[in-house]
Design a protein around this motif. Sequence first.
Motif, PDB file in Angstrom:
ATOM      1  N   TYR A 174       0.801  -1.216   0.000  1.00  0.00           N
ATOM      2  CA  TYR A 174       0.000   0.000   0.000  1.00  0.00           C
ATOM      3  C   TYR A 174       0.843   1.281   0.000  1.00  0.00           C
ATOM      4  O   TYR A 174       0.314   2.382  -0.031  1.00  0.00           O
ATOM      5  CB  TYR A 174      -0.908   0.015   1.244  1.00  0.00           C
ATOM      6  N   LEU A 175       2.155   1.114   0.020  1.00  0.00           N
ATOM      7  CA  LEU A 175       3.050   2.266   0.127  1.00  0.00           C
ATOM      8  C   LEU A 175       2.995   3.127  -1.133  1.00  0.00           C
ATOM      9  O   LEU A 175       3.045   2.614  -2.248  1.00  0.00           O
ATOM     10  CB  LEU A 175       4.477   1.779   0.353  1.00  0.00           C
ATOM     11  N   THR A 176       2.896   4.415  -0.963  1.00  0.00           N
ATOM     12  CA  THR A 176       2.947   5.332  -2.099  1.00  0.00           C
ATOM     13  C   THR A 176       4.384   5.404  -2.614  1.00  0.00           C
ATOM     14  O   THR A 176       5.296   5.719  -1.843  1.00  0.00           O
ATOM     15  CB  THR A 176       2.472   6.737  -1.689  1.00  0.00           C
ATOM     16  N   PRO A 177       4.617   5.105  -3.886  1.00  0.00           N
ATOM     17  CA  PRO A 177       5.996   5.134  -4.413  1.00  0.00           C
ATOM     18  C   PRO A 177       6.625   6.518  -4.246  1.00  0.00           C
ATOM     19  O   PRO A 177       5.978   7.548  -4.474  1.00  0.00           O
ATOM     20  CB  PRO A 177       5.814   4.782  -5.895  1.00  0.00           C
ATOM     21  N   TYR A 178       7.900   6.524  -3.863  1.00  0.00           N
ATOM     22  CA  TYR A 178       8.607   7.799  -3.696  1.00  0.00           C
ATOM     23  C   TYR A 178       9.261   8.196  -5.007  1.00  0.00           C
ATOM     24  O   TYR A 178       9.963   7.405  -5.636  1.00  0.00           O
ATOM     25  CB  TYR A 178       9.676   7.689  -2.613  1.00  0.00           C
ATOM     26  N   THR A 179       9.003   9.402  -5.426  1.00  0.00           N
ATOM     27  CA  THR A 179       9.702   9.960  -6.587  1.00  0.00           C
ATOM     28  C   THR A 179      10.385  11.246  -6.142  1.00  0.00           C
ATOM     29  O   THR A 179       9.769  12.076  -5.470  1.00  0.00           O
ATOM     30  CB  THR A 179       8.732  10.267  -7.747  1.00  0.00           C
TER      31      THR A 179
END
Length: 205
Positions: A21-26
């Motif tokens: 569920y982690l929001t991808p880091y950009t």
Amino acid sequence: KVGMQVKWKNIRIITTDLTKYLTPYTPVIPQYSYLENVLTSREAKEGWKLLFDGKTGANWINSKSKTFPSKGWMIKEGALTATTGSGNQNTGGDIVTVEKYKSFELIVDFKYAPGANSGIKYFVDTETNNGALTSIGCEYQILDDKLHPDARLGINGNRTIAGLYDLIPPKNKRDNGPDNWNRAIIIVKGNHIQHWLNGQMTVEY
């Protein structure tokens, strides 16, 4: 403040399968590192290469001898310093990177003495006639605009700091002046080139 209220609802938490569920880091937030001769973990991950380790002349050679000069250049306190001018017989000559680069982004911090005249050249030819053409190339001008007479020559200031020497005058300059550190950035993407000085784009062509 009297009468102010804070309310929450629909509060929930999860403690398993977090990566699902982690929001991808950009890395959308720019990173400006002023660490001396060190890459940050993000810079290393993005593919940056350190051209100067603060201790040796590795990655740099004299354009003709193909070795790092034994005179005219000094490495002290983490800085690479030209100790003599080009007219002095003890000069170490121009130094160039060992590797060649076509499209690149170069970041370098530089400090110049009062009245200084120098530059960062790119697109030079280090091989023809044993390096005889290494003085010819596009030049990011480094100059004390207030004290060096070359600043008043040329056309419309095209010999001043952060310009494309003798061709395109710089705009939006924020020069920190002599004996202070400045940051130069040269960006080359194909045939699109930019010069930057202390966070401001000064030349684009």
